[in-house]
Design a protein around this motif. Structure first.
Motif, short mmCIF file in Angstrom:
data_model
loop_
_atom_site.label_atom_id
_atom_site.label_comp_id
_atom_site.label_asym_id
_atom_site.label_seq_id
_atom_site.Cartn_x
_atom_site.Cartn_y
_atom_site.Cartn_z
N ASP A 137 -0.11 -7.44 -6.42
CA ASP A 137 -0.45 -7.28 -5.15
C ASP A 137 0.70 -6.16 -4.37
O ASP A 137 0.42 -5.33 -3.54
N LEU A 138 2.01 -6.42 -4.93
CA LEU A 138 2.99 -5.54 -4.44
C LEU A 138 2.88 -4.01 -4.71
O LEU A 138 3.04 -3.26 -3.96
N PHE A 139 2.78 -3.93 -6.06
CA PHE A 139 2.49 -2.46 -6.57
C PHE A 139 1.20 -1.77 -6.25
O PHE A 139 1.26 -0.77 -5.72
N ALA A 140 0.27 -2.65 -5.75
CA ALA A 140 -0.94 -2.14 -5.33
C ALA A 140 -0.72 -1.69 -3.82
O ALA A 140 -1.28 -0.49 -3.12
N HIS A 141 0.11 -2.50 -3.11
CA HIS A 141 0.49 -1.95 -1.79
C HIS A 141 1.39 -0.63 -1.85
O HIS A 141 1.34 0.28 -0.97
N LEU A 142 2.34 -0.60 -2.73
CA LEU A 142 3.14 0.51 -2.97
C LEU A 142 2.10 1.79 -3.44
O LEU A 142 2.39 3.13 -2.75
N ARG A 143 1.23 1.58 -4.06
CA ARG A 143 0.36 2.40 -4.48
C ARG A 143 -0.45 3.15 -3.18
O ARG A 143 -0.43 4.39 -2.90
N ASP A 144 -0.94 2.12 -2.45
CA ASP A 144 -1.65 2.44 -1.25
C ASP A 144 -0.64 3.18 -0.11
O ASP A 144 -1.19 3.95 0.82
N GLN A 145 0.71 3.04 -0.39
CA GLN A 145 1.59 3.99 0.61
C GLN A 145 1.75 5.13 0.24
O GLN A 145 2.65 6.08 0.70
N GLY A 146 1.43 5.70 -1.29
CA GLY A 146 1.62 6.72 -1.44
C GLY A 146 2.93 6.90 -2.38
O GLY A 146 3.12 8.11 -2.83
N LYS A 147 3.44 5.99 -2.93
CA LYS A 147 4.55 5.95 -3.89
C LYS A 147 3.96 6.34 -5.28
O LYS A 147 2.75 6.27 -5.69
#
Length: 231
Positions: A186-196
């Motif tokens: 979930d943390l990585f998915a959030h980073l993905r959604d932030q454009g990282k």
């Protein structure tokens, strides 16, 4: 479009019993900002070696590794360390937190090394990152006093400490049980959604499916390079 990663005709050889063995063969690929690339494939086929080249931990035997504008094979160890601190966040399978420092101090370490913020600002930034990964209440605990999942979340917070343009992870859920791995996912998915921009070696099918692209490595070669399709 700007490229954050460019690999051009990269080979990596290692001596084995006095004979040179080629581990990576003619690797060519590019990553643009905002991509989430999952590097997949069987164990022992060169995935972690490729990741070590992207982070400057290892050097190619030939070819070019260009990350965020820097040709890593041309940098000295000292310059590589400085470059890594400013440009890269690394998440390891076994967390690599310093056991004698609490979680807050571990997250502050990359900022201490870069030296761009005051001590007060570093502390504030580290606390914000620990809060972001759900560890504010555990900030003064040592790594040995928290679970494996909490250690990995702290390691992700540390990787984000200097707000690097690129996050690289090597089997970030490989040492976790399924439920804890879901939290890290979930943390990585959030980073993905932030454009990282994320590049990750993983055997976790759920994590790989969340990527925008899968790079499959077999026998040290790029076997497939395809958009990931969520199942």
């Amino acid at each position: 479009m700007k490229k954050i990663i460019e690999l051009k005709q990269v080979y990596k050889d290692y001596p084995l019993a006095g004979i040179s063995q080629t581990v990576l063969h003619d690797i060519n690929f590019e990553v643009v900002p905002g991509e989430f690339v999952a590097i997949v494939g069987p164990s022992g086929n060169g995935k972690s070696t490729l990741l070590n080249l992207l982070t400057g931990i290892d050097h190619p035997s030939s070819g070019q590794v260009i990350v965020n504008g820097a040709a890593l094979q041309n940098l000295s160890n000292e310059r590589l360390s400085l470059w890594r601190g400013a440009n890269l966040g690394i998440v390891f399978q076994f967390f690599q937190l310093l056991p004698s420092l609490n979680l807050l101090q571990n997250v502050m370490l990359p900022m201490d090394f870069l030296g761009k913020l005051s001590k007060t600002q570093r502390r504030q930034q580290a606390m914000q990152l620990l809060e972001r990964v759900g560890l504010a209440d555990a900030c003064h605990r040592l790594p040995s006093q928290v679970s494996g999942g909490q250690q990995q979340r702290a390691a992700i917070a540390r990787a984000l400490a200097n707000d690097p343009p690129l996050i690289v992870a090597d089997e970030p859920t490989g040492n976790l049980d399924a439920a804890t791995a879901d939290d890290v996912f979930d943390l990585f998915a959030h980073l993905r959604d932030q454009g990282k921009t994320l590049v990750m070696v993983t055997h976790n099918e759920t994590l790989a499916a969340a990527a925008s692209r899968k790079l499959e490595i077999r026998c040290g070669r790029i076997h497939a390079d395809t958009p990931a399709v969520a199942g």
